[in-house]
Design an enzyme around this catalytic site. Structure first.
Site, mmCIF file in Angstrom:
data_model
loop_
_atom_site.group_PDB
_atom_site.id
_atom_site.type_symbol
_atom_site.label_atom_id
_atom_site.label_comp_id
_atom_site.label_asym_id
_atom_site.label_seq_id
_atom_site.Cartn_x
_atom_site.Cartn_y
_atom_site.Cartn_z
ATOM 1 N N ASP A 1 -16.701 -1.361 -10.019
ATOM 2 C CA ASP A 1 -16.422 -2.357 -8.983
ATOM 3 C C ASP A 1 -17.528 -2.340 -7.943
ATOM 4 O OD1 ASP A 1 -14.028 -3.118 -10.119
ATOM 5 O OD2 ASP A 1 -12.782 -1.909 -8.786
ATOM 6 N N HIS B 1 -13.063 -6.613 -15.273
ATOM 7 C CA HIS B 1 -12.278 -5.416 -14.969
ATOM 8 C C HIS B 1 -11.529 -4.900 -16.201
ATOM 9 C CE1 HIS B 1 -13.045 -5.912 -10.649
ATOM 10 N NE2 HIS B 1 -13.012 -7.202 -10.942
ATOM 11 N N HIS C 1 -16.322 -6.990 -4.501
ATOM 12 C CA HIS C 1 -14.974 -7.076 -5.064
ATOM 13 C C HIS C 1 -13.904 -6.842 -4.008
ATOM 14 C CE1 HIS C 1 -11.619 -6.537 -7.786
ATOM 15 N NE2 HIS C 1 -11.518 -5.239 -7.550
ATOM 16 N N HIS D 1 -15.316 0.011 -16.177
ATOM 17 C CA HIS D 1 -16.156 -0.894 -15.398
ATOM 18 C C HIS D 1 -16.416 -0.323 -14.010
ATOM 19 C CE1 HIS D 1 -12.039 -1.941 -14.166
ATOM 20 N NE2 HIS D 1 -12.592 -2.268 -12.996
#
Length: 259
Positions: A73, A67, A77, A71
């Site tokens: 997710d 993270h 997550h 980035h």
């Protein structure tokens, strides 16, 4: 075609709550390292001084969270359950590539300051630009948080979506939502203050929790959104690094303008 870099750097010299370590072997150190590794693993003796200039290759080793920097997710997550599927939520290496190369839609919500962005603010922006997201458009939120990049304020002074705002975008068919802020949710301090004031658990990281019931991805820590020349008419490429079993992957996000 013009390419606009929409990524923030991974920079070990900047402030990070989870510090980044960046260790560099110089080309000379790389030559010695290669010689030692050849002897250790393959029983081959090699004198690094036999190499041109006595150098081989540099080598960078980083320790960081997935993270850190720009980035993506993944659904895994957000939690262990996925009410939308009988299977576990997907990891970053399991997601369709088609999600990450799509037309983009830029929403300027930089006037919000620190706190939450609700549906009314998104609808106001749709009206201003004369457009709502089409299915699978990548929606980018310009909060203005990048002015604090590299400092502690980057992690405390920004705006994030509330739950209804996330569901509004997902109802329109969006599967990837990006932000130039540290998080798609509001800052930790803002969230906890509202929770302590109201006792309402729905204010606790609603953008992330929404991912337990709706499959979608977030791109966090984007940059240079102000360089996009218009709120639409561009494409976004933001393919995440393929890390097996991971809940996120670093991405080099790029805006593509077809001139």
């Amino acid at each position: 075609m013009r390419l606009i870099d929409l990524s923030a750097p991974v920079d070990a010299s900047g402030y990070e709550p989870d510090p980044v370590t960046h260790h560099v072997l110089t080309p000379r150190q790389g030559a010695v390292h290669m010689s030692e590794e050849m002897a250790r693993h393959f029983g081959i003796d090699f004198d690094p001084d036999d190499l041109p200039d006595g150098e081989f290759l540099s080598l960078d080793t980083l320790t960081l969270s997935t993270h850190t920097g720009t980035h993506v997710d993944a659904p895994s997550h957000y939690g262990t359950r996925a009410s939308y599927s009988d299977c576990a939520p997907r990891n970053i290496d399991e997601l369709p590539l088609e999600w990450f190369f799509r037309p983009g839609l830029l929403l300027d919500v930089s006037d919000v300051g620190t706190g939450v962005i609700g549906t009314a603010r998104l609808e106001k922006e749709f009206a201003r630009i004369g457009r709502t997201p089409a299915p699978l458009d990548i929606v980018l939120l310009r909060t203005g948080a990048t002015r604090h990049l590299g400092t502690q304020k980057y992690f405390t002074d920004f705006a994030g979506l509330d739950g209804p705002a996330v569901h509004l975008l997902l109802d329109l068919g969006v599967r990837v939502i990006g932000t130039d802020a540290f998080s798609l949710d509001a800052p930790f301090g803002d969230i906890l203050a509202r929770y302590r004031r109201t006792g309402d658990r729905s204010v606790l990281w609603p953008a992330h929790v929404a991912g337990r019931d709706r499959e979608y991805c977030q791109i966090e820590r984007l940059a240079h959104l102000e360089a996009l020349p218009a709120p639409h008419g561009f494409r976004v490429a933001c393919f995440p690094v393929k890390i097996t079993g991971a809940g996120a992957g670093w991405a080099r996000a790029v805006g593509i303008i077809d001139d």
